[in-house]
Design a protein around this motif. Sequence first.
Motif, PDB file in Angstrom:
ATOM      1  N   GLY A 135      34.942 -32.084  63.232  1.00 40.37           N
ATOM      2  CA  GLY A 135      34.821 -32.315  64.661  1.00 40.37           C
ATOM      3  C   GLY A 135      33.768 -31.391  65.245  1.00 40.37           C
ATOM      4  O   GLY A 135      33.337 -30.428  64.601  1.00 40.37           O
ATOM      5  N   TYR A 136      33.358 -31.678  66.455  1.00 42.94           N
ATOM      6  CA  TYR A 136      32.311 -30.883  67.110  1.00 42.94           C
ATOM      7  C   TYR A 136      32.929 -30.034  68.202  1.00 42.94           C
ATOM      8  O   TYR A 136      33.722 -30.522  69.031  1.00 42.94           O
ATOM      9  CB  TYR A 136      31.241 -31.799  67.708  1.00 42.94           C
ATOM     10  N   CYS A 137      32.573 -28.752  68.198  1.00 45.87           N
ATOM     11  CA  CYS A 137      33.037 -27.820  69.228  1.00 45.87           C
ATOM     12  C   CYS A 137      31.886 -27.584  70.198  1.00 45.87           C
ATOM     13  O   CYS A 137      30.898 -26.921  69.861  1.00 45.87           O
ATOM     14  CB  CYS A 137      33.487 -26.499  68.599  1.00 45.87           C
ATOM     15  N   ALA A 138      31.988 -28.143  71.406  1.00 48.79           N
ATOM     16  CA  ALA A 138      30.898 -28.040  72.375  1.00 48.79           C
ATOM     17  C   ALA A 138      30.710 -26.611  72.878  1.00 48.79           C
ATOM     18  O   ALA A 138      29.589 -26.184  73.140  1.00 48.79           O
ATOM     19  CB  ALA A 138      31.170 -28.979  73.548  1.00 48.79           C
ATOM     20  N   SER A 139      31.802 -25.855  73.015  1.00 47.23           N
ATOM     21  CA  SER A 139      31.685 -24.494  73.546  1.00 47.23           C
ATOM     22  C   SER A 139      30.946 -23.565  72.599  1.00 47.23           C
ATOM     23  O   SER A 139      30.304 -22.607  73.036  1.00 47.23           O
ATOM     24  CB  SER A 139      33.078 -23.925  73.841  1.00 47.23           C
ATOM     25  N   HIS A 140      31.017 -23.836  71.274  1.00 49.76           N
ATOM     26  CA  HIS A 140      30.297 -23.029  70.293  1.00 49.76           C
ATOM     27  C   HIS A 140      29.079 -23.751  69.721  1.00 49.76           C
ATOM     28  O   HIS A 140      28.367 -23.191  68.893  1.00 49.76           O
ATOM     29  CB  HIS A 140      31.223 -22.627  69.142  1.00 49.76           C
ATOM     30  N   SER A 141      28.878 -24.989  70.154  1.00 49.31           N
ATOM     31  CA  SER A 141      27.733 -25.799  69.709  1.00 49.31           C
ATOM     32  C   SER A 141      27.654 -25.867  68.184  1.00 49.31           C
ATOM     33  O   SER A 141      26.595 -25.642  67.575  1.00 49.31           O
ATOM     34  CB  SER A 141      26.420 -25.236  70.283  1.00 49.31           C
ATOM     35  N   ARG A 142      28.754 -26.180  67.557  1.00 45.61           N
ATOM     36  CA  ARG A 142      28.773 -26.284  66.097  1.00 45.61           C
ATOM     37  C   ARG A 142      29.892 -27.217  65.653  1.00 45.61           C
ATOM     38  O   ARG A 142      30.830 -27.503  66.401  1.00 45.61           O
ATOM     39  CB  ARG A 142      28.960 -24.914  65.448  1.00 45.61           C
ATOM     40  N   TRP A 143      29.766 -27.669  64.400  1.00 40.40           N
ATOM     41  CA  TRP A 143      30.792 -28.504  63.802  1.00 40.40           C
ATOM     42  C   TRP A 143      31.829 -27.613  63.108  1.00 40.40           C
ATOM     43  O   TRP A 143      31.521 -26.493  62.691  1.00 40.40           O
ATOM     44  CB  TRP A 143      30.174 -29.471  62.795  1.00 40.40           C
ATOM     45  N   PHE A 144      33.031 -28.116  62.990  1.00 40.08           N
ATOM     46  CA  PHE A 144      34.092 -27.374  62.313  1.00 40.08           C
ATOM     47  C   PHE A 144      34.940 -28.353  61.508  1.00 40.08           C
ATOM     48  O   PHE A 144      34.923 -29.571  61.762  1.00 40.08           O
ATOM     49  CB  PHE A 144      34.982 -26.635  63.326  1.00 40.08           C
ATOM     50  N   TRP A 145      35.678 -27.819  60.531  1.00 44.54           N
ATOM     51  CA  TRP A 145      36.604 -28.641  59.762  1.00 44.54           C
ATOM     52  C   TRP A 145      38.011 -28.128  60.034  1.00 44.54           C
ATOM     53  O   TRP A 145      38.319 -26.956  59.808  1.00 44.54           O
ATOM     54  CB  TRP A 145      36.312 -28.554  58.270  1.00 44.54           C
ATOM     55  N   GLY A 146      38.854 -28.995  60.547  1.00 40.63           N
ATOM     56  CA  GLY A 146      40.207 -28.567  60.863  1.00 40.63           C
ATOM     57  C   GLY A 146      40.908 -29.567  61.757  1.00 40.63           C
ATOM     58  O   GLY A 146      40.805 -30.779  61.561  1.00 40.63           O
ATOM     59  N   LEU A 147      41.591 -29.048  62.767  1.00 41.74           N
ATOM     60  CA  LEU A 147      42.384 -29.863  63.682  1.00 41.74           C
ATOM     61  C   LEU A 147      42.025 -29.508  65.118  1.00 41.74           C
ATOM     62  O   LEU A 147      41.250 -28.582  65.361  1.00 41.74           O
ATOM     63  CB  LEU A 147      43.880 -29.617  63.446  1.00 41.74           C
TER      64      LEU A 147
END
Length: 298
Positions: A135-147
Amino acid sequence: MTTEELNTLLTALYVLVDDHLPRTRWLGRPPRLSDSELVCLAVAQVLLGFHSEARWIRFAQAHLRPMFPDLVQRPAYNKRLRAARPQIQEVIRILARHSDLWQDPVWITDSTPVECGRSRDTARRSVLAGWAGYGYCASHSRWFWGLRLHLVCTPAGLPITWALATPKVDEREVLAALIENEPDLVRDRPGLLILADKGYVSAELDRFLDQYGITLLRPSYRNCKPRPGQALLKPIRQLIESVNDTLKGQLGLEQHGGRTIEGVAARISQRILAMTCAIWHNRTTGQPITRSLIAYDS
Protein backbone atom coordinates in the motif's frame (compact mmCIF):
# COMPACT_ATOMS: atom_id res chain seq x y z
CA MET A 1 10.87 0.75 38.25
CA THR A 2 7.16 1.30 37.87
CA THR A 3 5.65 4.51 39.16
CA GLU A 4 2.95 4.96 41.75
CA GLU A 5 0.62 6.16 38.98
CA LEU A 6 1.09 2.92 37.02
CA ASN A 7 0.42 0.83 40.13
CA THR A 8 -2.78 2.79 40.71
CA LEU A 9 -3.87 2.33 37.09
CA LEU A 10 -3.22 -1.43 37.15
CA THR A 11 -5.09 -1.84 40.43
CA ALA A 12 -8.12 0.08 39.13
CA LEU A 13 -7.98 -1.82 35.83
CA TYR A 14 -7.84 -5.20 37.58
CA VAL A 15 -10.85 -4.40 39.75
CA LEU A 16 -12.95 -3.24 36.79
CA VAL A 17 -11.95 -6.09 34.49
CA ASP A 18 -12.38 -8.78 37.14
CA ASP A 19 -15.91 -7.54 37.83
CA HIS A 20 -17.07 -7.25 34.21
CA LEU A 21 -15.04 -9.66 32.05
CA PRO A 22 -16.84 -12.99 31.51
CA ARG A 23 -14.99 -15.97 32.97
CA THR A 24 -13.20 -18.22 30.51
CA ARG A 25 -14.22 -21.85 30.69
CA TRP A 26 -11.21 -24.15 30.70
CA LEU A 27 -10.98 -27.86 30.03
CA GLY A 28 -9.18 -29.27 33.02
CA ARG A 29 -7.32 -27.19 35.56
CA PRO A 30 -7.52 -23.41 34.85
CA PRO A 31 -4.24 -21.48 34.61
CA ARG A 32 -2.98 -19.82 37.78
CA LEU A 33 -2.56 -16.49 35.95
CA SER A 34 -6.12 -15.24 35.46
CA ASP A 35 -7.41 -13.41 32.37
CA SER A 36 -7.73 -10.22 34.43
CA GLU A 37 -4.07 -10.41 35.45
CA LEU A 38 -3.05 -11.17 31.86
CA VAL A 39 -4.87 -8.04 30.64
CA CYS A 40 -3.10 -5.93 33.28
CA LEU A 41 0.27 -7.37 32.26
CA ALA A 42 -0.46 -6.62 28.60
CA VAL A 43 -1.27 -2.99 29.42
CA ALA A 44 1.80 -2.56 31.61
CA GLN A 45 4.07 -3.99 28.91
CA VAL A 46 2.94 -1.40 26.37
CA LEU A 47 2.93 1.57 28.75
CA LEU A 48 6.45 0.76 29.92
CA GLY A 49 7.69 0.49 26.33
CA PHE A 50 8.72 -3.19 26.15
CA HIS A 51 8.44 -4.34 22.54
CA SER A 52 10.25 -7.62 23.27
CA GLU A 53 8.21 -10.14 25.23
CA ALA A 54 11.37 -11.85 26.48
CA ARG A 55 12.70 -8.61 27.97
CA TRP A 56 9.26 -7.81 29.38
CA ILE A 57 8.93 -11.14 31.22
CA ARG A 58 12.44 -10.76 32.68
CA PHE A 59 11.53 -7.25 33.89
CA ALA A 60 8.20 -8.40 35.31
CA GLN A 61 9.81 -11.30 37.15
CA ALA A 62 12.32 -8.92 38.71
CA HIS A 63 9.99 -6.02 39.59
CA LEU A 64 6.34 -7.06 39.43
CA ARG A 65 6.26 -10.28 41.44
CA PRO A 66 4.39 -8.66 44.37
CA MET A 67 1.53 -7.69 42.02
CA PHE A 68 1.63 -10.81 39.82
CA PRO A 69 2.86 -13.77 41.91
CA ASP A 70 1.82 -16.33 39.27
CA LEU A 71 3.84 -14.99 36.34
CA VAL A 72 4.39 -17.36 33.44
CA GLN A 73 7.41 -17.81 31.19
CA ARG A 74 7.65 -16.08 27.82
CA PRO A 75 6.31 -18.95 25.63
CA ALA A 76 3.24 -19.32 27.84
CA TYR A 77 2.73 -15.53 27.93
CA ASN A 78 2.91 -15.32 24.15
CA LYS A 79 0.43 -18.17 23.74
CA ARG A 80 -2.00 -16.76 26.30
CA LEU A 81 -1.80 -13.26 24.81
CA ARG A 82 -2.63 -14.45 21.30
CA ALA A 83 -5.50 -16.57 22.58
CA ALA A 84 -6.83 -13.66 24.67
CA ARG A 85 -7.51 -11.34 21.72
CA PRO A 86 -11.33 -11.62 22.11
CA GLN A 87 -10.99 -10.81 25.82
CA ILE A 88 -8.74 -7.84 25.04
CA GLN A 89 -11.29 -6.49 22.57
CA GLU A 90 -14.02 -6.95 25.17
CA VAL A 91 -11.98 -5.03 27.76
CA ILE A 92 -11.42 -2.17 25.29
CA ARG A 93 -15.19 -1.84 24.94
CA ILE A 94 -15.74 -2.15 28.71
CA LEU A 95 -13.27 0.65 29.44
CA ALA A 96 -14.70 2.84 26.68
CA ARG A 97 -18.25 2.42 27.97
CA HIS A 98 -17.12 3.33 31.49
CA SER A 99 -15.72 6.63 30.23
CA ASP A 100 -17.79 9.82 30.05
CA LEU A 101 -16.41 10.27 26.51
CA TRP A 102 -18.32 7.24 25.21
CA GLN A 103 -21.48 9.20 24.35
CA ASP A 104 -19.65 11.90 22.39
CA PRO A 105 -21.80 12.66 19.29
CA VAL A 106 -18.70 13.40 17.18
CA TRP A 107 -16.40 10.71 15.74
CA ILE A 108 -13.14 10.98 13.83
CA THR A 109 -12.01 8.28 11.43
CA ASP A 110 -8.83 7.61 9.51
CA SER A 111 -6.48 4.78 8.58
CA THR A 112 -2.76 4.44 9.20
CA PRO A 113 -0.18 1.94 7.87
CA VAL A 114 0.93 -0.97 10.05
CA GLU A 115 4.12 -2.24 8.44
CA CYS A 116 4.75 -5.98 8.73
CA GLY A 117 7.93 -6.38 6.69
CA ARG A 118 10.29 -4.68 4.25
CA SER A 119 12.13 -7.30 2.22
CA ARG A 120 10.67 -9.07 -0.80
CA ASP A 121 11.49 -12.41 0.81
CA THR A 122 9.34 -11.48 3.81
CA ALA A 123 6.43 -10.48 1.60
CA ARG A 124 6.76 -13.74 -0.36
CA ARG A 125 7.29 -16.21 2.50
CA SER A 126 5.41 -14.68 5.41
CA VAL A 127 2.27 -16.40 6.63
CA LEU A 128 0.72 -12.92 6.52
CA ALA A 129 0.87 -12.99 2.72
CA GLY A 130 -2.66 -12.80 1.36
CA TRP A 131 -3.83 -10.71 4.30
CA ALA A 132 -1.02 -8.16 4.30
CA GLY A 133 -0.16 -6.44 1.04
CA TYR A 134 1.48 -3.43 -0.58
CA GLY A 135 0.00 0.00 0.00
CA TYR A 136 1.01 3.63 -0.35
CA CYS A 137 1.57 5.90 2.64
CA ALA A 138 0.92 9.49 1.53
CA SER A 139 2.26 11.07 4.73
CA HIS A 140 5.67 9.41 4.21
CA SER A 141 5.49 9.38 0.40
CA ARG A 142 6.49 5.73 0.17
CA TRP A 143 5.13 2.24 -0.34
CA PHE A 144 4.91 -0.26 2.50
CA TRP A 145 4.06 -3.93 2.95
CA GLY A 146 1.63 -4.70 5.72
CA LEU A 147 -1.87 -3.74 6.84
CA ARG A 148 -3.90 -0.65 7.54
CA LEU A 149 -5.42 0.13 10.91
CA HIS A 150 -8.82 1.77 10.44
CA LEU A 151 -9.67 3.58 13.66
CA VAL A 152 -12.88 5.34 14.68
CA CYS A 153 -12.50 7.40 17.86
CA THR A 154 -13.82 10.45 19.67
CA PRO A 155 -12.00 13.81 19.36
CA ALA A 156 -10.31 13.01 22.69
CA GLY A 157 -8.89 9.80 21.19
CA LEU A 158 -11.15 7.24 22.90
CA PRO A 159 -11.43 4.26 20.50
CA ILE A 160 -15.00 3.44 19.46
CA THR A 161 -14.33 0.69 16.92
CA TRP A 162 -11.48 -0.37 14.66
CA ALA A 163 -10.40 -2.90 12.06
CA LEU A 164 -7.25 -4.26 10.41
CA ALA A 165 -7.46 -4.71 6.66
CA THR A 166 -5.25 -5.16 3.65
CA PRO A 167 -4.16 -1.83 2.10
CA LYS A 168 -6.03 -2.76 -1.08
CA VAL A 169 -9.39 -2.41 0.66
CA ASP A 170 -10.97 1.02 0.26
CA GLU A 171 -11.30 3.12 3.40
CA ARG A 172 -14.93 3.88 2.58
CA GLU A 173 -15.79 0.18 2.44
CA VAL A 174 -14.19 -0.43 5.83
CA LEU A 175 -16.08 2.47 7.46
CA ALA A 176 -19.37 1.22 6.04
CA ALA A 177 -18.63 -2.31 7.25
CA LEU A 178 -17.77 -1.12 10.77
CA ILE A 179 -21.08 0.74 11.05
CA GLU A 180 -23.09 -2.07 9.46
CA ASN A 181 -21.59 -4.67 11.82
CA GLU A 182 -22.44 -2.67 14.96
CA PRO A 183 -25.53 -0.56 14.22
CA ASP A 184 -26.20 -0.12 17.96
CA LEU A 185 -23.20 2.19 18.18
CA VAL A 186 -24.94 4.62 15.83
CA ARG A 187 -28.45 4.03 17.17
CA ASP A 188 -27.38 5.25 20.61
CA ARG A 189 -26.10 8.55 19.15
CA PRO A 190 -28.79 10.39 17.18
CA GLY A 191 -27.38 13.12 14.95
CA LEU A 192 -23.91 11.54 14.85
CA LEU A 193 -21.22 13.57 13.03
CA ILE A 194 -18.17 11.81 11.55
CA LEU A 195 -15.10 13.82 10.54
CA ALA A 196 -12.90 12.36 7.80
CA ASP A 197 -10.44 13.33 5.06
CA LYS A 198 -10.72 13.36 1.28
CA GLY A 199 -10.23 9.61 1.10
CA TYR A 200 -13.84 9.20 2.21
CA VAL A 201 -15.38 11.26 -0.60
CA SER A 202 -18.16 9.13 -2.08
CA ALA A 203 -21.78 9.80 -2.96
CA GLU A 204 -22.53 6.12 -2.30
CA LEU A 205 -21.03 6.37 1.20
CA ASP A 206 -23.02 9.54 1.87
CA ARG A 207 -26.24 7.73 0.94
CA PHE A 208 -25.32 4.75 3.11
CA LEU A 209 -24.58 6.91 6.15
CA ASP A 210 -27.74 8.92 5.60
CA GLN A 211 -29.74 5.73 6.20
CA TYR A 212 -28.34 5.70 9.75
CA GLY A 213 -28.83 9.43 10.30
CA ILE A 214 -25.07 10.09 10.16
CA THR A 215 -23.54 13.29 8.78
CA LEU A 216 -20.11 12.91 7.20
CA LEU A 217 -18.00 16.07 7.21
CA ARG A 218 -14.94 15.88 4.95
CA PRO A 219 -13.14 18.22 2.55
CA SER A 220 -14.33 18.61 -1.01
CA TYR A 221 -12.15 18.43 -4.08
CA ARG A 222 -10.94 21.76 -5.44
CA ASN A 223 -13.30 21.64 -8.40
CA CYS A 224 -16.33 21.05 -6.15
CA LYS A 225 -18.40 23.40 -4.06
CA PRO A 226 -17.17 23.53 -0.42
CA ARG A 227 -19.34 21.59 2.00
CA PRO A 228 -20.95 23.39 4.98
CA GLY A 229 -18.54 23.54 7.93
CA GLN A 230 -15.53 22.59 5.83
CA ALA A 231 -13.55 25.63 7.01
CA LEU A 232 -13.59 24.27 10.57
CA LEU A 233 -12.42 20.82 9.56
CA LYS A 234 -8.67 21.34 9.15
CA PRO A 235 -7.73 22.07 12.78
CA ILE A 236 -10.05 19.33 14.03
CA ARG A 237 -8.51 16.83 11.60
CA GLN A 238 -5.18 17.22 13.43
CA LEU A 239 -6.72 15.32 16.34
CA ILE A 240 -6.74 11.98 14.54
CA GLU A 241 -3.14 12.56 13.49
CA SER A 242 -2.19 13.07 17.12
CA VAL A 243 -3.99 9.85 18.08
CA ASN A 244 -2.05 7.93 15.43
CA ASP A 245 1.15 9.57 16.67
CA THR A 246 0.38 8.37 20.21
CA LEU A 247 -0.10 4.82 18.95
CA LYS A 248 3.09 4.87 16.90
CA GLY A 249 5.40 7.13 18.90
CA GLN A 250 4.57 6.16 22.48
CA LEU A 251 2.89 2.77 22.22
CA GLY A 252 5.09 1.18 19.54
CA LEU A 253 2.43 0.37 16.95
CA GLU A 254 5.10 0.03 14.24
CA GLN A 255 7.24 -2.23 16.46
CA HIS A 256 4.50 -4.80 17.07
CA GLY A 257 6.72 -7.71 16.03
CA GLY A 258 3.79 -9.92 14.97
CA ARG A 259 4.55 -12.62 12.40
CA THR A 260 1.21 -14.39 12.20
CA ILE A 261 -2.35 -13.18 11.76
CA GLU A 262 -3.15 -13.99 15.39
CA GLY A 263 0.07 -12.36 16.60
CA VAL A 264 -0.41 -9.11 14.71
CA ALA A 265 -4.07 -8.81 15.72
CA ALA A 266 -3.26 -9.47 19.39
CA ARG A 267 -0.43 -6.95 19.50
CA ILE A 268 -2.42 -4.21 17.78
CA SER A 269 -5.31 -4.88 20.16
CA GLN A 270 -2.86 -4.69 23.05
CA ARG A 271 -1.74 -1.19 22.06
CA ILE A 272 -5.28 0.09 21.51
CA LEU A 273 -6.15 -1.36 24.92
CA ALA A 274 -3.27 0.49 26.57
CA MET A 275 -4.35 3.82 25.07
CA THR A 276 -7.98 3.22 26.01
CA CYS A 277 -6.95 2.33 29.54
CA ALA A 278 -4.85 5.49 29.94
CA ILE A 279 -7.69 7.69 28.65
CA TRP A 280 -10.22 5.99 30.93
CA HIS A 281 -7.97 6.35 33.98
CA ASN A 282 -7.05 9.97 33.23
CA ARG A 283 -10.71 10.92 32.88
CA THR A 284 -11.67 9.02 36.02
CA THR A 285 -8.95 10.67 38.11
CA GLY A 286 -9.50 14.15 36.63
CA GLN A 287 -6.13 14.55 34.92
CA PRO A 288 -5.75 17.78 32.88
CA ILE A 289 -4.60 15.97 29.71
CA THR A 290 -6.84 13.07 28.71
CA ARG A 291 -4.42 11.15 26.46
CA SER A 292 -1.25 11.79 28.48
CA LEU A 293 0.85 8.64 29.01
CA ILE A 294 3.78 10.34 30.73
CA ALA A 295 2.77 9.23 34.23
CA TYR A 296 2.85 5.55 33.21
CA ASP A 297 5.95 5.18 31.02
CA SER A 298 8.79 5.46 33.53
